[in-house]
Design a protein around this motif. Structure first.
Motif, PDB file in Angstrom:
ATOM      1  N   ARG A   1       1.036  -1.100  -0.114  1.00 46.33           N
ATOM      2  CA  ARG A   1      -0.114   0.221  -0.077  1.00 46.33           C
ATOM      3  C   ARG A   1       0.872   1.139   0.017  1.00 46.33           C
ATOM      4  NH1 ARG A   1      -3.697  -2.023   4.050  1.00 46.33           N
ATOM      5  NH2 ARG A   1      -2.503  -0.804   5.173  1.00 46.33           N
ATOM      6  N   GLN A   2       1.810   1.777   0.675  1.00 45.45           N
ATOM      7  CA  GLN A   2       2.867   2.301   0.713  1.00 45.45           C
ATOM      8  C   GLN A   2       3.608   2.453  -0.851  1.00 45.45           C
ATOM      9  OE1 GLN A   2       5.300   1.406   4.030  1.00 45.45           O
ATOM     10  NE2 GLN A   2       4.062   2.719   5.749  1.00 45.45           N
ATOM     11  N   ALA A   3       3.589   1.247  -0.897  1.00 43.53           N
ATOM     12  CA  ALA A   3       4.229   2.131  -2.189  1.00 43.53           C
ATOM     13  C   ALA A   3       3.778   2.164  -3.270  1.00 43.53           C
ATOM     14  CB  ALA A   3       5.190   0.133  -2.751  1.00 43.53           C
ATOM     15  N   GLU A   4       2.551   2.140  -2.690  1.00 44.20           N
ATOM     16  CA  GLU A   4       1.487   2.444  -3.744  1.00 44.20           C
ATOM     17  C   GLU A   4       1.371   4.049  -3.954  1.00 44.20           C
ATOM     18  OE1 GLU A   4      -2.442  -0.386  -4.254  1.00 44.20           O
ATOM     19  OE2 GLU A   4      -0.734  -1.201  -4.643  1.00 44.20           O
ATOM     20  N   GLU A   5       1.398   4.407  -2.978  1.00 42.82           N
ATOM     21  CA  GLU A   5       0.556   5.440  -2.165  1.00 42.82           C
ATOM     22  C   GLU A   5       2.380   6.368  -3.244  1.00 42.82           C
ATOM     23  OE1 GLU A   5       0.310   6.409   1.757  1.00 42.82           O
ATOM     24  OE2 GLU A   5      -1.882   5.091   1.870  1.00 42.82           O
ATOM     25  N   MET A   6       3.201   6.087  -2.253  1.00 42.99           N
ATOM     26  CA  MET A   6       4.456   6.497  -2.532  1.00 42.99           C
ATOM     27  C   MET A   6       4.245   6.478  -4.519  1.00 42.99           C
ATOM     28  SD  MET A   6       7.201   5.365  -0.733  1.00 42.99           S
ATOM     29  CE  MET A   6       8.708   5.722  -1.782  1.00 42.99           C
ATOM     30  N   ILE A   7       4.190   5.575  -5.172  1.00 45.71           N
ATOM     31  CA  ILE A   7       4.011   5.637  -6.234  1.00 45.71           C
ATOM     32  C   ILE A   7       3.197   6.641  -7.150  1.00 45.71           C
ATOM     33  CG2 ILE A   7       3.399   4.627  -8.868  1.00 45.71           C
ATOM     34  CD1 ILE A   7       4.304   2.066  -7.040  1.00 45.71           C
ATOM     35  N   GLU A   8       1.846   6.912  -6.350  1.00 47.47           N
ATOM     36  CA  GLU A   8       1.080   7.602  -6.440  1.00 47.47           C
ATOM     37  C   GLU A   8       1.192   9.030  -6.506  1.00 47.47           C
ATOM     38  OE1 GLU A   8      -3.119   8.590  -8.379  1.00 47.47           O
ATOM     39  OE2 GLU A   8      -1.795   7.229  -8.270  1.00 47.47           O
TER      40      GLU A   8
ATOM     41  N   ALA B   1       3.817   9.667  -6.366  1.00 45.58           N
ATOM     42  CA  ALA B   1       5.230  10.416  -7.310  1.00 45.58           C
ATOM     43  C   ALA B   1       4.635  10.645  -8.195  1.00 45.58           C
ATOM     44  CB  ALA B   1       6.195   9.548  -7.448  1.00 45.58           C
ATOM     45  N   ARG B   2       3.514  10.341  -8.789  1.00 43.83           N
ATOM     46  CA  ARG B   2       3.054  10.568  -9.898  1.00 43.83           C
ATOM     47  C   ARG B   2       2.387  11.628 -10.182  1.00 43.83           C
ATOM     48  NH1 ARG B   2      -0.417   5.473 -11.169  1.00 43.83           N
ATOM     49  NH2 ARG B   2       1.075   4.451 -11.882  1.00 43.83           N
ATOM     50  N   LYS B   3       1.647  12.350  -9.337  1.00 47.40           N
ATOM     51  CA  LYS B   3       1.205  13.672  -8.781  1.00 47.40           C
ATOM     52  C   LYS B   3       2.133  14.484  -9.003  1.00 47.40           C
ATOM     53  CE  LYS B   3      -3.097  12.178  -6.993  1.00 47.40           C
ATOM     54  NZ  LYS B   3      -3.573  11.570  -5.110  1.00 47.40           N
TER      55      LYS B   3
ATOM     56  N   GLU C   1       4.340  19.047 -11.495  1.00 44.36           N
ATOM     57  CA  GLU C   1       5.426  19.397 -11.952  1.00 44.36           C
ATOM     58  C   GLU C   1       5.173  19.828 -13.380  1.00 44.36           C
ATOM     59  OE1 GLU C   1       8.754  20.895 -10.698  1.00 44.36           O
ATOM     60  OE2 GLU C   1       6.902  19.940  -9.231  1.00 44.36           O
ATOM     61  N   LYS C   2       5.071  18.750 -13.976  1.00 48.37           N
ATOM     62  CA  LYS C   2       4.789  18.815 -15.876  1.00 48.37           C
ATOM     63  C   LYS C   2       3.646  19.897 -16.085  1.00 48.37           C
ATOM     64  CE  LYS C   2       3.476  15.710 -18.872  1.00 48.37           C
ATOM     65  NZ  LYS C   2       1.929  14.785 -19.232  1.00 48.37           N
TER      66      LYS C   2
END
Lengths: 306, 244, 168
Positions: free
Chosen positions: C97-104, C106-108, C113-114
């Protein structure tokens, strides 16, 4: 006719009779033994032992007649020539009776030996017991002849002769009954080997009663021998022993039937062996009592005859 | 014994020594003969053996002697139990056992050398008086035990069914008396007859042949003691048995 | 073979005496001994039987206890295994879950940023374009006209380079 001629004639006849009886029974026994060995060759040694024992008993019977002839030969006088003649023939008749009955028992023992080789020890013991009883019958006649020889004089020839003849008749009766009973016991031994002990005990008890009948005649001869001192007592004694012999013969034949039936009942219903034995004994006692009534009446009357 | 002695005793042969009276007990007039002394001898031996054997009975038999006595008594009980049931066997054991021992040793005493001819030694059971005495004891005991256990019901078999009573009663009474008569005569005739046979054969052929009747007597002495006791046991059991 | 009353009486007396003495000295003691021994043997047999039954009972009890302990241990182990399994699953879940959150996240972050970068680029571009255009046409247009021009320009831009929320 000289007394020795009478005696010798009777003696050779007696020896012939006795030898015939022994030989006939030995022949039957031998033949039965051969058949037994043919049917069960592996138990030949046991059959042979049983056969030898039986033959010895039958042989001895003739020897006893021989002995009595030998003894009497030295005591023949003109007075008692008739008595000695009757005595040896009676002795031979008793031996003949014993021998034929022993033969019957031995033949049955031989059959039992091959039909139930496992039980040949039991068979042999029972056969021996039976033969011993039948042997004893001849011995009782032997004894009475011997005793009377010491006391018979010219005045008691009638009584003495009747007495030995009566003993012989009683002994034959007892022997027939014992022979049949022993034969039935032998058959019961192979038909129901598990009850061999029961059969033997019952057989022995039956034989004791049949033996007693001859002994009652023996006893009455003894009692009367002491009292047969007058011509009247001599005559009475002769009649009395004859009566006893007839009574004993009748009782013996009935007891023989009872004994045979008891043996058959024992192998058919081994679990009732005790009951059968007790009933048999009570029945035998009744048949014996019949002879004893004759005994009692003779005993009482002999005191009155003078 | 020489041949002529047989005749000298009037042809009585064995048992004649019973006539030698040693002494007479005053007042009652009982005579002591060889038969009495033999009986006393037998009693003495048996009682001494019994007394010695039971003087120090141990819970665990330590001697063969005690084991022998126990085996004897136990053997008697087992044997009689097989005929008349355990309860009766226990009740009548002392009587039947004593009877057997007494008769057996009396019979065998006649096989001792010189029995019947040596003063003081005569087989008691070769005398009819002795066997009649024993049979009388049996008779009285049977009646006593029967009446004591069952009272008047003891006589029921003699009058049941009632309409046959006139026939059954005399027969029943005769039967009761024939029993001891037969018992005594059977025993004495066998023992006396046997002794006479031994004697006769011994005198006719002194070698080898007498072994036959002697061995026969050893067997018959035991068988006769056995049958006397056996019949007594049956009579006792019948006397106490309730309706069959 | 004689019948004598004398012997009859004697034998009765003798036998009765013999019987009474023998009963006293042989049968009674031996029978009571045999009875006592029988009772004793029966008693000891009974005791042995009882001991055997007791031993049997305690053995059964012991076996029962042993079985119980064994089940207990089994339970403990399986419970521990179950909880370990659970913990493992939980930890794994949490981690993923944490990994997913982190990815999310990061993605956000990347997306925003983009966006910001694009907006800046667009801004730059628009100003540059205005500048360039004013330079080109040499006329000064008011800001409102410029804005309209830019917006038209922007609308002509390809879809994916268009800013998500174009103001006004």
């Amino acid at each position: 006719m000289s007394p020795m001629v009478i005696f010798s004639g009777a003696a050779v006849l007696a020896m012939a009779l006795a030898a015939f009886g022994s030989a006939y029974s030995q022949g039957r026994t031998g033949a039965a033994a051969m058949e037994s060995i043919r049917k069960k060759p592996e138990s030949a040694a046991k059959v042979r032992t049983t056969m030898m024992l039986a033959l010895v008993f039958m042989e001895a019977l003739t020897l006893f007649v021989f002995a009595i002839v030998f003894v009497l030969a030295g005591r023949v006088t003109p007075d008692i020539a008739v008595f000695t003649a009757v005595a040896v023939v009676s002795m031979a008749a008793a031996a003949l009776g014993s021998a034929l009955s022993q033969g019957r028992a031995a033949v049955a023992a031989m059959e039992s030996s091959w039909r139930e080789p496992e039980e040949s020890g039991d068979t042999r013991t029972s056969m021996m017991l039976g033969l011993v009883f039948m042997e004893a019958l001849t011995l009782f006649v032997f004894a009475i002849v011997f005793v009377l020889t010491g006391s018979v004089d010219s005045s008691r020839v009638l009584f003495g002769s009747a007495a030995v003849a009566a003993m012989a008749l009683a002994a034959i009766g007892s022997a027939v009954a014992q022979g049949r009973t022993t034969q039935a016991a032998m058959q019961a031994t192979w038909k129901q080997p598990a009850a061999a002990g029961h059969t033997r005990t019952s057989m022995m008890l039956a034989l004791v009663f049949m033996e007693a009948l001859t002994l009652f005649v023996f006893a009455i001869v003894f009692v009367l021998n002491g009292r047969a001192t007058t011509p009247a007592a001599n005559l009475f004694g002769a009649a009395a022993v004859a009566a006893m012999a007839v009574a004993a013969l009748g009782s013996a034949l009935s007891q023989g039937r009872t004994g045979v039936a008891a043996m058959e009942a024992t192998w058919r219903q081994p679990e009732a062996a005790g009951d059968i034995r007790t009933s048999m004994m009570l029945a035998l006692v009744f048949m014996e009592a019949l002879t004893l009534f004759v005994f009692a009446i003779i005993f009482v009357l002999s005191g009155m005859v003078t | 014994m020489p041949f002529w002695l047989l005749a000298a005793h009037g042809g009585e042969g064995a048992g004649a020594a019973a006539r030698d009276v040693f002494f007479t007990i005053p007042v009652v007039g009982l005579k002591v003969t060889s038969i009495q002394t033999t009986m006393w001898g037998i009693m003495l031996v048996v009682l001494v053996v019994a007394w010695l054997g039971t003087r120090r009975l141990e819970r665990v038999p330590r001697t063969r002697f005690q084991a022998f006595l126990e085996l004897t008594v136990d053997g008697f009980e087992t044997f009689f139990a097989s005929i008349i049931g355990r309860e009766n066997a226990r009740a009548f054991l002392p009587f039947l056992g004593s009877l057997f021992i007494f008769i057996l040793l009396s019979n065998y005493s006649g096989l001792l050398p010189g029995a019947g001819h040596v003063p003081g030694l005569t087989a008691p059971t070769s005398n009819w008086g002795v066997t009649a005495g024993l049979a009388s004891v049996v008779f009285v005991t049977v009646q006593y035990v029967g009446i004591k256990r069952r009272g008047l019901r003891y006589f029921k078999h003699m009058v049941d069914p009632w309409f046959l009573a006139p026939l059954l009663l005399p027969l029943g009474i005769i039967e009761e008396f024939v029993r001891p008569f037969a018992l005594s005569l059977r025993l004495v005739a066998n023992i006396f007859g046997g002794e006479t046979v031994v004697l006769a054969v011994l005198m006719a052929v002194p070698w080898f042949l007498p072994v036959v009747p002697l061995l026969l007597e050893v067997l018959f002495g035991a068988i006769q003691a056995f049958i006397f006791t056996f019949l007594t046991a049956i009579y006792l059991a019948t006397a106490v048995a309730e309706e069959h | 073979m004689e019948f004598t009353t004398n012997e009859l009486i004697w034998s009765v007396i003798n036998f009765v005496v013999f019987f009474l003495l023998l009963r006293r000295f042989l049968y009674r003691p031996v029978l009571s001994l045999l009875d006592a021994r029988k009772a004793e043997v029966e008693k000891s047999l009974e005791a042995a039987e009882r001991a055997r039954q007791e031993a049997e009972a305690s053995r059964a009890e012991y076996e029962r206890r042993l079985a119980e302990a064994r089940t207990e241990a089994q339970n403990l182990v399986s419970r521990a295994q179950a909880s370990a399994e659970k913990t493992k699953t939980e930890i794994l879940d949490q981690a993923s879950r944490q990994a997913e959150e982190m990815i999310e996240r990061a993605r956000k972050a990347i997306a925003s940023e983009k966006e910001r970068a694009l907006n800046e680029v667009r801004q730059e571009l628009a100003e540059l374009a205005v500048l360039a255009a004013s330079k080109v046409i040499e006329r000064s247009l008011d800001v409102e006209e410029h804005r309209g021009l830019v917006n038209d320009l922007v609308k002509k831009l390809p879809e994916d380079t268009r800013p998500a929320d174009t103001p006004g």
